[in-house]
Design a protein around this motif. Sequence first.
Motif, mmCIF file in Angstrom:
data_model
loop_
_atom_site.group_PDB
_atom_site.id
_atom_site.type_symbol
_atom_site.label_atom_id
_atom_site.label_comp_id
_atom_site.label_asym_id
_atom_site.label_seq_id
_atom_site.Cartn_x
_atom_site.Cartn_y
_atom_site.Cartn_z
ATOM 1 N N SER A 61 0.823 -1.277 -0.131
ATOM 2 C CA SER A 61 0.167 -0.023 0.097
ATOM 3 C C SER A 61 0.573 1.086 0.021
ATOM 4 O O SER A 61 0.329 2.102 -0.682
ATOM 5 N N THR A 62 1.916 1.108 0.834
ATOM 6 C CA THR A 62 2.733 2.418 1.056
ATOM 7 C C THR A 62 3.637 2.803 -0.253
ATOM 8 O O THR A 62 4.007 3.812 -0.525
ATOM 9 N N TYR A 63 3.803 1.588 -1.195
ATOM 10 C CA TYR A 63 4.833 1.765 -2.329
ATOM 11 C C TYR A 63 4.182 1.177 -3.611
ATOM 12 O O TYR A 63 4.558 0.117 -4.073
ATOM 13 N N PRO A 64 3.021 1.678 -4.080
ATOM 14 C CA PRO A 64 2.241 1.099 -5.062
ATOM 15 C C PRO A 64 2.939 0.860 -6.436
ATOM 16 O O PRO A 64 2.637 0.161 -7.256
ATOM 17 N N HIS A 65 4.143 1.567 -6.463
ATOM 18 C CA HIS A 65 4.998 1.228 -7.734
ATOM 19 C C HIS A 65 5.865 0.235 -7.704
ATOM 20 O O HIS A 65 6.623 0.335 -9.005
#
Length: 333
Positions: free
Chosen positions: A151-155
Motif C-alpha cells: 500500500s505504501t509503495y504502489p509503484h
Amino acid sequence: MPPKQVIDFSVNLSPLGLPLGLKTAWAKLINSLAQYPDPEGAGLFEYYNTLYRLSETNLLPLNGSIEGIYLLPVHLGLKRVLIAQPGFYDYEAACKLAGAEIKPWRLDLANQFSFAGLEKELEGVDAVILGSPHNPTGQSLKPTQILKLCSTYPHINFIIDQAFINLSCDPKSLSLLGPECLRPNLWVLHSLTKEWALPGLRLGALVGPDSEIRALKAKLPPWRLSGPALAAIPYLLGDTDYLKQVYSTLKQERSRLFSELASNPKLTLIPTDANFFLARYNPQEGLDPLLKSALEAGLMLRDGRNFKGLEGAWFRFAILAPAQNDRLLEFLK
C-alpha cells in the motif's frame, strides 16, 4: 569416495515423503500419458479454489514455482530489483536474464538474517523478490508487513516466494494465499513440489492481479503441465490429513533439533520458520572436513558457501523424519 546410500538433508521436502494415496494410485495415473492434458492446467484451479478460495482469474498454473520466477521479471519489464542475500540463486539469475539490474541487500547475522530494515532499502527499485520463509535463512515476514508495504509503495512490485509456506512454523498466519491478500502490486509464488514431496511432477501457481494474470496467460503456450501431474491433483485434495501430519511432525522436530543443537559450541544455529536450518560450523578447519565426514556417515548436508552474502563455513540441513534426525543429531554431537 565410493558410492553409498545416504540420507539427503540437502533437499527441503516434506519429511513424510510421497502421500500414500498417490503412491497406490500411480498405476491409474499412467493412463493420463495416452491423452492430451488440459491445455490451461485447469486441475490446479480447483486445488487453489478449494484450499485457498482463490479464483481462476488470479491464478496462473505453473510447471513448478520456478517457472514463475523466470516469467515475472520479463513480463513486468523490471529494471532494478532488490534481492536479499543470502537467497535462492534463481531470483538473481531470472532478473539478469530479463536484463534487470540487481540491488543486493545483505541480511545481517547480528539480526539472525531477519528482514529488519527492508523499507529503508526500497529506494530506486521497481521490484523486490524474497522468500517468506526465505531460503536459506528460514526467516519470514508477516502478511500484515507485506501488505502495508504494498500500500505504501504502489509503484513497486513485491514478488514473494512462498514455496515453503505449508512447511513453516505457522502456515495460517504467515500465508499470503487468499483473496484477502490480493493487491495490484503483489505476486505470490507457491509450489506443491515441496509440501507434497513431488519434485518430479512440477506443480505450482502464481497468484496475482487478474489483469496481469490474463496478460501473462496470453503470452504462454498451452500444455505446460503434464497429464500425470494434473491427474495427481484430485488425490492430493482427497488426502485431508497429510498436510496436518506434516505440520505436526515439523513442529515437533524443529523444536527438538533447535533445543539439541543451539548450545553446541561447534555450531552457530539460526532459528527458523521453515523446514530447514542454516548453521555455521565454527572450528578452524572449515567446512570441508565436516561435509566429508557427513558423507562417510551416510548423511548429505547442503554446502552454503555458494550463497552470496554468506561468509564462512555455512551449511543448511532439512528437518526430516524423527529417525533420520536422530542420525544427524548423533553425528553433529
